[in-house]
Design a protein around this motif. Structure first.
Motif, PDB file in Angstrom:
ATOM      1  N   VAL A   1      38.940  11.071 -30.397  1.00 54.49           N
ATOM      2  CA  VAL A   1      38.838  10.960 -28.944  1.00 54.49           C
ATOM      3  C   VAL A   1      38.825  12.331 -28.281  1.00 54.49           C
ATOM      4  O   VAL A   1      38.132  12.542 -27.271  1.00 54.49           O
ATOM      5  CB  VAL A   1      39.992  10.088 -28.378  1.00 54.49           C
ATOM      6  N   ASN A   2      39.569  13.302 -28.823  1.00 55.34           N
ATOM      7  CA  ASN A   2      39.598  14.645 -28.229  1.00 55.34           C
ATOM      8  C   ASN A   2      38.236  15.330 -28.359  1.00 55.34           C
ATOM      9  O   ASN A   2      37.750  15.944 -27.399  1.00 55.34           O
ATOM     10  CB  ASN A   2      40.677  15.493 -28.885  1.00 55.34           C
ATOM     11  N   LEU A   3      37.621  15.230 -29.538  1.00 51.35           N
ATOM     12  CA  LEU A   3      36.309  15.830 -29.718  1.00 51.35           C
ATOM     13  C   LEU A   3      35.271  15.117 -28.857  1.00 51.35           C
ATOM     14  O   LEU A   3      34.388  15.753 -28.280  1.00 51.35           O
ATOM     15  CB  LEU A   3      35.899  15.796 -31.196  1.00 51.35           C
ATOM     16  N   PHE A   4      35.383  13.799 -28.750  1.00 52.76           N
ATOM     17  CA  PHE A   4      34.461  13.048 -27.899  1.00 52.76           C
ATOM     18  C   PHE A   4      34.553  13.531 -26.451  1.00 52.76           C
ATOM     19  O   PHE A   4      33.528  13.736 -25.789  1.00 52.76           O
ATOM     20  CB  PHE A   4      34.770  11.551 -27.974  1.00 52.76           C
ATOM     21  N   ALA A   5      35.772  13.742 -25.972  1.00 51.60           N
ATOM     22  CA  ALA A   5      35.954  14.215 -24.598  1.00 51.60           C
ATOM     23  C   ALA A   5      35.382  15.619 -24.411  1.00 51.60           C
ATOM     24  O   ALA A   5      34.744  15.921 -23.396  1.00 51.60           O
ATOM     25  CB  ALA A   5      37.443  14.195 -24.239  1.00 51.60           C
ATOM     26  N   LEU A   6      35.629  16.489 -25.406  1.00 54.14           N
ATOM     27  CA  LEU A   6      35.075  17.845 -25.337  1.00 54.14           C
ATOM     28  C   LEU A   6      33.550  17.818 -25.306  1.00 54.14           C
ATOM     29  O   LEU A   6      32.913  18.557 -24.544  1.00 54.14           O
ATOM     30  CB  LEU A   6      35.558  18.674 -26.530  1.00 54.14           C
ATOM     31  N   LEU A   7      32.967  16.971 -26.142  1.00 52.67           N
ATOM     32  CA  LEU A   7      31.504  16.862 -26.176  1.00 52.67           C
ATOM     33  C   LEU A   7      30.956  16.297 -24.869  1.00 52.67           C
ATOM     34  O   LEU A   7      29.871  16.688 -24.429  1.00 52.67           O
ATOM     35  CB  LEU A   7      31.073  15.994 -27.358  1.00 52.67           C
ATOM     36  N   ALA A   8      31.705  15.388 -24.258  1.00 51.02           N
ATOM     37  CA  ALA A   8      31.271  14.830 -22.974  1.00 51.02           C
ATOM     38  C   ALA A   8      31.182  15.930 -21.918  1.00 51.02           C
ATOM     39  O   ALA A   8      30.245  15.992 -21.121  1.00 51.02           O
ATOM     40  CB  ALA A   8      32.226  13.727 -22.532  1.00 51.02           C
ATOM     41  N   VAL A   9      32.168  16.845 -21.928  1.00 46.69           N
ATOM     42  CA  VAL A   9      32.153  17.972 -20.996  1.00 46.69           C
ATOM     43  C   VAL A   9      31.078  18.978 -21.402  1.00 46.69           C
ATOM     44  O   VAL A   9      30.346  19.503 -20.554  1.00 46.69           O
ATOM     45  CB  VAL A   9      33.537  18.650 -20.960  1.00 46.69           C
ATOM     46  N   TYR A  10      31.005  19.235 -22.703  1.00 41.93           N
ATOM     47  CA  TYR A  10      30.064  20.233 -23.231  1.00 41.93           C
ATOM     48  C   TYR A  10      28.622  19.903 -22.870  1.00 41.93           C
ATOM     49  O   TYR A  10      27.856  20.771 -22.431  1.00 41.93           O
ATOM     50  CB  TYR A  10      30.240  20.312 -24.750  1.00 41.93           C
ATOM     51  N   PHE A  11      28.225  18.657 -23.063  1.00 40.62           N
ATOM     52  CA  PHE A  11      26.857  18.252 -22.728  1.00 40.62           C
ATOM     53  C   PHE A  11      26.723  17.786 -21.273  1.00 40.62           C
ATOM     54  O   PHE A  11      25.638  17.867 -20.696  1.00 40.62           O
ATOM     55  CB  PHE A  11      26.392  17.126 -23.659  1.00 40.62           C
ATOM     56  N   GLY A  12      27.817  17.332 -20.686  1.00 37.91           N
ATOM     57  CA  GLY A  12      27.745  16.775 -19.344  1.00 37.91           C
ATOM     58  C   GLY A  12      27.601  17.812 -18.250  1.00 37.91           C
ATOM     59  O   GLY A  12      26.809  17.630 -17.313  1.00 37.91           O
TER      60      GLY A  12
END
Length: 321
Positions: free
Chosen positions: A63-74
């Motif tokens: 979940v932490n990596l998913f959240a980081l990726l959401a910010v990273y690409f978002g």
């Protein structure tokens, strides 16, 4: 079953990246996105869906990596959406700032290890678990579509070679080989020796055959795993963007310095981080790659020289390791 999903997914990503290296494909995707600007949000959604599918298949979803990726690409997607797509290839000062912002965001978060590029660790048979840097390839795919498709900035990345590219490629490779050998051998940074994997090849081939086979195998492997990725970022994006405001020589030296600094956190040549000797060697090599890009306007040409130099280091300059 999970490993099968990972293998299929990895092949799909490789095919997608290769397809996006074709300018006409990027422009086609960009044109489709631009018809309805909200479609740009498909990019981060697809990246997150891809991560979730691959990681869930081997029970490694985080979940932490998913959240980081959401910010990273978002966040870069939000910037692209608010500024809108471009319909022509002109590059104003505002466009340069926008493009640099996207490039630096994509690169720096990876370089500073804020976002982990090794999404998965998989084990096939009795081999050691292998880290799959899928994050790096999705990031480059994103950058290709965002910059070249949506922003219409020519990254000079296409799947083609010209005969006229061969002379600067060959000349630069020769100069780099001599220069890097003199610098690294005289300072003790490297040691000559045929790599162990070549000497102890599983087929038991004599060295006269094993060496050229190893070279023929290593160059394309390095080309696709490292060469193309780094050349798209440092030459196609950074050096190319600098060209629009600086003289070509200045852009070459700045991009090469940035390329060198990007290698300062790599453990190589027997040094721990920060690895300033390796950064210096990388900057020298970057001058060669950037020169080839300058003279050929081709990422394929600079990536090929990059792959040849890296293959030489892997096979012959690590003291037979």
């Amino acid at each position: 079953m999970g490993i099968v999903v990972v293998i299929i997914g990895t092949v799909m990503l490789a095919v997608t990246l290769i397809a996006m290296m074709k300018k006409s494909t990027r422009e086609g995707v960009g044109a489709w996105l631009a018809k309805t600007p909200l479609r740009i949000w498909w990019l981060p959604c697809l990246m997150l869906a891809y991560y979730s599918m691959m990681s869930a298949a081997v029970d490694q979803w985080n979940v932490n990596l998913f959240a980081l990726l959401a910010v990273y690409f978002g966040l870069p997607t939000l910037l692209l959406y608010l500024t809108g797509p471009k319909s022509e290839e002109t590059c104003t000062g505002r466009d340069l700032v926008m493009n640099f912002a996207v490039v630096l965001w994509i690169w720096l978060l990876i370089e500073l290890k804020i976002v982990n590029t090794n999404w998965l660790r998989v084990q096939i048979g009795s081999t050691r678990p292998t880290a799959l840097p899928l994050g790096m390839y999705t990031a480059i795919t994103y950058a290709l579509i965002a910059l070249s498709g949506w922003r219409r900035f020519d990254l000079k990345c296409d799947l083609s070679f010209r005969k006229s590219d061969l002379l600067p490629m060959a000349a630069t490779f020769g100069v780099l080989v001599v220069t890097l050998l003199l610098v690294t051998l005289s300072t003790g940074l490297t040691t000559l020796g045929i790599a162990k994997v070549v000497r102890l090849n599983p087929l038991g081939l004599p060295l006269a055959i094993a060496i050229p086979v190893a070279v023929l195998a290593a160059v394309p492997m390095v080309f696709f795993s490292v060469g193309v990725v780094e050349e798209i970022l440092f030459r196609g994006a950074i050096q190319n963007l600098l060209w629009h405001r600086l003289k070509p020589v200045c852009a070459l030296f700045i991009a090469s310095a940035v390329f060198g600094l990007a290698h300062v956190n790599k453990r190589a040549l027997g040094f721990d981080t920060p690895n300033w000797p390796y950064a210096g060697v990388a900057a020298i090599a970057g001058l060669g790659y950037g020169f080839v890009f300058w003279k050929t306007n081709s990422i394929m040409a600079s990536a090929t020289v990059h792959a040849m130099i890296d293959a030489m280091w892997i096979l012959f300059l690590r003291g037979g390791k």
